[in-house]
Design an enzyme around this catalytic site. Structure first.
Site, PDB file in Angstrom:
ATOM      1  N   GLU B 290       0.891  -1.157   0.000  1.00  0.00           N
ATOM      2  CA  GLU B 290       0.000   0.000   0.000  1.00  0.00           C
ATOM      3  C   GLU B 290       0.925   1.201   0.000  1.00  0.00           C
ATOM      4  O   GLU B 290       1.646   1.417   0.975  1.00  0.00           O
ATOM      5  CB  GLU B 290      -0.846  -0.055   1.286  1.00  0.00           C
ATOM      6  CG  GLU B 290      -2.039   0.818   1.257  1.00  0.00           C
ATOM      7  CD  GLU B 290      -2.912   0.511   0.065  1.00  0.00           C
ATOM      8  OE1 GLU B 290      -3.045   1.435  -0.760  1.00  0.00           O
ATOM      9  OE2 GLU B 290      -3.415  -0.612  -0.074  1.00  0.00           O
ATOM     10  N   CYS B 324      -2.024   8.741   3.614  1.00  0.00           N
ATOM     11  CA  CYS B 324      -1.921   8.449   2.187  1.00  0.00           C
ATOM     12  C   CYS B 324      -3.241   8.798   1.494  1.00  0.00           C
ATOM     13  O   CYS B 324      -3.283   9.025   0.299  1.00  0.00           O
ATOM     14  CB  CYS B 324      -1.510   7.004   1.935  1.00  0.00           C
ATOM     15  SG  CYS B 324      -2.388   5.826   2.927  1.00  0.00           S
TER      16      CYS B 324
END
Lengths: 449, 527
Positions: B290, B324
């Site tokens: 990720e 993020c």
């Protein structure tokens, strides 16, 4: 005060009020003559489509854009009545869209006009004066977009200050209405402005109430000074539970300042749908005993207008909702708080009582409780919303009660959030007005919750 | 196990109530008295303390939060060997028993919630609401993956394959082996624990390498897992810096790497995985990665700015934009661009830049000096090549790695500010002629993690959904705050390997599927 001995009076007053409701007039829901509203009340999908459309109207840039939005919402409705099918077909051509957009814009503006008395206090003056002439006071609420910047908070505060001056002009020279101008505790102002803390500061943070309280206080103090100078009443509205600590602390700390001991008249709101409202009321009553001001604190008792929001927010976060989930619990609590208020006042607490409800039973109960505690008609203010409580307002005025109508002022853009909330609230089949409009028998409407 | 109640998200702390806030502040005072925490390299029953890694309070860099040993390459080897030894027994433990251990860990975290929240406030400068959400998400991952592993085992047992006469077909999902978990600091509890819990739930052994900025949080997680009954060999703690992570990622006997972090490190891990067979691995390491984002919010002309402004501000600046999923670009219809810019600028100006422990702070310090300098460089670039509409001159505390929120406009279309992940409180606003131009710009990006759309026309919403490459698209709301079981989270394109943490498919990445087909025909008879 024994609720049992009160009950016969509640029923009698309720019947008198019901008899005084205007005959042959349109009910508050039927008054929404748009066919769309009928549809909305019957069909959940149409209701959603209508409200999503009303909500976006101010953001549409042209009639064509308006029509495109309308047909897009209606397109999502599975089972469309013939007239809506016809509207959909108009959406197929540019000329059709212009006509459809025009009709829709007019419809929404008419709807808004029922609830919002004018774009500015000056625009509203004819309505406000007519209300006064018929023995009805008003509390003006300046609608606005959300405050997210300091400049917006400053602009709202400036609008409030201007409104205080404008309203002083509106009410100057009108004939005396003794029932509205004094109660057992002394004179009460003609001019009455409701303000929202969330508009006075962009810094309301649920987890940091001091931040918003301090920022809003900086704008509230000049308004209080102005209201005092103008002899006006300033009422600080209550909003969602997220801001309750900031708003309550704001009102109680600022009003406790020496500067405001002599005035102005001011008030707060107590929301009966909150489980902790009894404790909040005790806090308010303790405060009134500890802080002697020239004008008693007005407590406006409401059921609360953010029920859906509170429940959704709580469920999304895994919290127990701060509100009663069963409507009858709110209604019962409303009555208990009413009795506590009139008893406290009878016991010497410097407090004025405003009962804001369209529920005939809640209102009759409050009138009976006030009587039993030895209060006169001027000692109990009954408040209704413009556009929803018009009939009750007329009945209350006709039966010699003190009544004040909450009158939102603002343009369509500013008023849309308010309008949608009112429309949603009152096509809900949980509301008293809905029961009343759909012909529930009087016994049922007046039954103890 | 079927007696397990359905998954429900751990309720967030109700911080709008004063007693809740006071409880947390008290927990912070207690924690402060305990600092610094000592975090060992913890392999099996062996604990080695050390002081190679030190985490400090980003808001008061003089305050040491945790002192940790750094796992050496030899210790990584030892940890892998230990995990390999423990693997057969942990893998053979019924899914329900593994799940029970994870649920006990969840219960321990729940008991320790206030302390863990305080630790995330101190070690990573997460404001209280953010820290609380982090702890809740950590608990959610345990609860969700515990159930998921049981469901997976039940599904395997029930059999979903076609079974023609004379043939028995069985699909099972077996654990892969040793899983290296390389975690970031920005969700110092939820993300490491989520990856670790997924590995453990499916019967893998997990070696957790917490971020070097957050060893204290990592240590608390492994302690809870061990105390909950996860065998010593099944989970180890390997604090350290990049070298420890690299040793773990390159180890030929690590079958799975679960990683959350930057794109460059993600690419290194993928490269190491490709080279593992050459180093003696008898498998293709699986990388669950990720990585970053460059997340755009599209604002159409009919958007409700009363919703859009707080939604964008929160997405861009909460926790100083160090997520993020954070909003980095706004693509706004030119018809309302001026109004939106004015309101965004004003809303950014009133955000409280301050210590994470102070309720009301939206923008805490960024994690470290390097981050502060990086954000400053982008802000200078934005000021030089475009226009700052907010934050140019806001004063911030001198001590601590503070950065005031910045909103930039009128940047050239090839500006690095518009294309690189900044991971800080900087938002760029661009005008577009309509949603299609906005979609074009989103589509031109290599990242595709989160995205947002403010729009009230259902046809336009459908259109943008169809054109959107992102892993998580949010319509008419903030674009951060994905919740386990509600918004399975993860990006596409350069933003990750396409896994969805907190979703029904995530556990599959930690398994090796095996199909066994048995012929049941004997002498022409089905037996």
């Amino acid at each position: 005060m024994d609720p049992a001995t009160l009950e016969p009076r509640v029923q009698a007053i309720g019947r008198d009020l019901a008899a005084a409701l205007p005959r042959g007039g349109k009910g508050p829901l039927r008054a929404l003559d748009e066919k769309a509203m009928d549809y909305a009340a019957q069909d959940a999908e149409l209701r959603a489509a209508l409200f999503r459309f009303v909500d976006v109207v101010p953001a549409c840039r042209s009639l064509d854009d308006l029509a495109r939005h309308l047909t897009a919402f209606l397109d999502d409705v599975g089972d469309r009545p013939p007239s809506i099918e016809a509207a959909m077909r108009m959406g197929d051509s540019r000329a059709g869209r212009a006509a459809l957009g025009g009709a829709a814009a007019v419809g929404v503006r008419r709807m808004a006009h029922r609830f919002i008395v004018g774009a500015t206090p000056a625009d509203a003056s004819a309505v406000l004066r007519a209300l006064w002439q018929s023995g009805v006071g008003a509390s003006v609420d300046l609608l606005g977009e959300a405050t997210v910047t300091s400049a917006e908070a400053d602009r709202y505060a400036a609008r409030c200050a201007e409104a205080l001056d404008a309203l002083a002009g509106v009410y100057a020279g009108l004939p005396a209405r003794p029932l509205l101008e004094a109660d057992g505790a002394g004179p009460t102002p003609r001019v009455n402005l409701s303000v929202k803390t969330s508009a006075l500061t962009p810094l309301l943070r649920p987890d940091a109430p001091d931040l918003g309280r301090e920022d809003a206080a900086g704008r509230l103090r000049p308004l209080l000074r102005r209201a005092h100078a103008a002899g006006a009443h300033l009422h600080i509205d209550m909003e969602s539970f997220d801001s309750i600590e900031a708003v309550t602390d704001l009102v109680l700390t600022v009003l406790a300042e020496d500067e405001f001991a002599a005035g102005p008249s001011a008030g707060v709101v107590l929301q009966a749908y909150l489980r902790e409202s009894p404790a909040q009321l005790e806090r308010l009553l303790t405060w009134t005993r500890e802080h002697q001001r020239a004008s008693p604190l007005t407590v406006r008792l409401v059921k609360g207008a953010y029920w859906d929001h509170e429940v959704v927010e709580a469920v999304q976060h895994g919290w127990k909702p701060p509100v009663f989930e069963v409507k009858a619990d709110s209604d019962r609590n409303f009555e208990a708080l009413t009795r506590r208020l009139v008893e406290a006042r009878a016991g010497g607490a410097p407090v004025r009582i405003a009962i804001a409800s369209h529920n005939l039973r809640s209102v009759a109960h409050a009138i009976a409780a006030n009587e039993q505690a030895g209060g006169g008609p001027a000692d109990l203010e009954l408040q209704v919303l413009r556009g929803l409580g018009d009939e009750l307002q007329a009945a209350l005025a006709a039966t010699g009660r003190r009544v004040r109508t909450y009158c939102p002022v603002g343009d369509l853009v500013a008023g849309m959030a308010y309008l949608v909330r009112r429309l949603l609230e009152n096509t809900s089949n949980e509301s008293f007005l809905h029961d009343q409009a759909t012909g529930a028998p009087l016994d049922e409407l007046l039954a103890a919750p | 196990m079927s007696a397990l109640a359905p998954f429900a998200n751990e309720p967030l702390a109700e911080l709008r109530r004063a007693p809740e806030r006071e409880r947390l502040l008290a927990a912070l005072r207690e924690l402060d008295a305990e600092l610094p925490l000592r975090v060992p390299v913890w392999i099996g029953d062996g604990r080695r303390e050390g002081d190679a890694i030190v985490s400090t309070d980003p808001g008061a860099p003089g305050r040491v939060v945790a002192v940790a040993a750094a796992a050496s390459a030899a210790e990584v080897d030892a940890a892998v060997a230990d995990a390999r030894a423990a693997f057969p027994s942990w893998a053979a433990t019924p899914a329900a028993e593994r799940a029970a251990a994870l649920l006990r860990a969840a219960a321990l975290l729940r008991e320790r919630r206030a302390r863990l929240t305080a630790l995330a406030v101190r070690e990573c400068a997460k404001p209280w609401d953010q820290a609380d959400a982090d702890v809740c998400e950590a608990i959610d991952f345990l609860e969700y993956y515990a159930r998921g592993a049981v469901i997976l085992a039940e599904r395997d047992a029930a059999g979903e394959l076609l079974q023609p006469p004379g043939e028995r077909n069985v699909l099972v999902h077996r654990p892969r082996g040793v899983c290296g978990v390389i975690a970031p600091w920005n969700f110092p509890l939820a993300i490491p624990l989520g990856m670790t819990a997924a590995a453990l739930a499916t019967g893998n052994c997990a070696l957790l390498k917490p971020a070097e900025q957050a060893p204290g949080c990592g240590g608390e997680l492994v302690r809870a897992l061990r105390e909950a009954g996860v065998p010593a060999g099944a989970v180890a703690l390997l604090p350290g810096d990049g070298a420890t992570g690299a040793a773990l990622a390159a180890h030929p006997q690590v079958q799975t790497i679960a990683f959350t972090g930057s794109v460059p490190v993600g690419l290194e891990i993928l490269r190491a995985a490709a080279e593992a067979p050459a180093r003696g691995a008898r498998h293709l390491p699986r990388v669950v990665a990720e990585t970053g984002g460059k997340n755009c919010v599209i604002v159409d002309a009919d958007a409700d700015l009363d919703d859009a402004v707080p939604g964008i501000i929160g997405s861009a600046f909460a926790y100083a934009g160090q997520k993020c999923s954070a909003a980095s670009r706004v693509l706004v219809h030119e018809a309302i661009a001026d109004a939106l810019l004015e309101r965004l600028a004003g809303a950014a100006q009133v955000l409280v830049v301050g210590q994470a422990e102070t309720f009301g702070t939206t923008v805490p310090p960024v994690i470290e000096r390097d981050a502060q300098e990086r954000v400053a460089r982008y802000a200078e670039l934005a000021a030089r090549t475009g226009r700052l509409v907010a934050g140019g001159e806001t004063a911030v505390p001198a001590e601590g790695w503070f950065r005031a929120p910045v909103i930039a406009a009128d940047l050239p279309s090839d500006s690095p500010v518009l294309h690189e992940e900044i991971f800080g409180p900087l938002l760029a606003v661009e005008r577009v002629t309509g949603v299609d131009e906005a979609c074009d710009r989103v589509d031109a990006l290599a990242f595709a993690l989160t995205g947002g759309l403010y729009c009230r026309n259902p046809r336009t919403v459908e259109h943008v959904i169809a054109r959107s490459p992102v892993g998580n698209l949010y319509v008419n709301r903030a674009i951060t705050g994905a919740m386990v079981g509600r918004q399975p989270f993860g990006g596409n394109r350069l933003s990750g390997t396409g896994t969805k943490a907190g979703g029904p498919d995530y556990l599959l990445h930690f398994t090796e599927p095996q199909v066994v087909t048995e012929n049941t025909v004997r002498h022409g008879l089905v037996v």
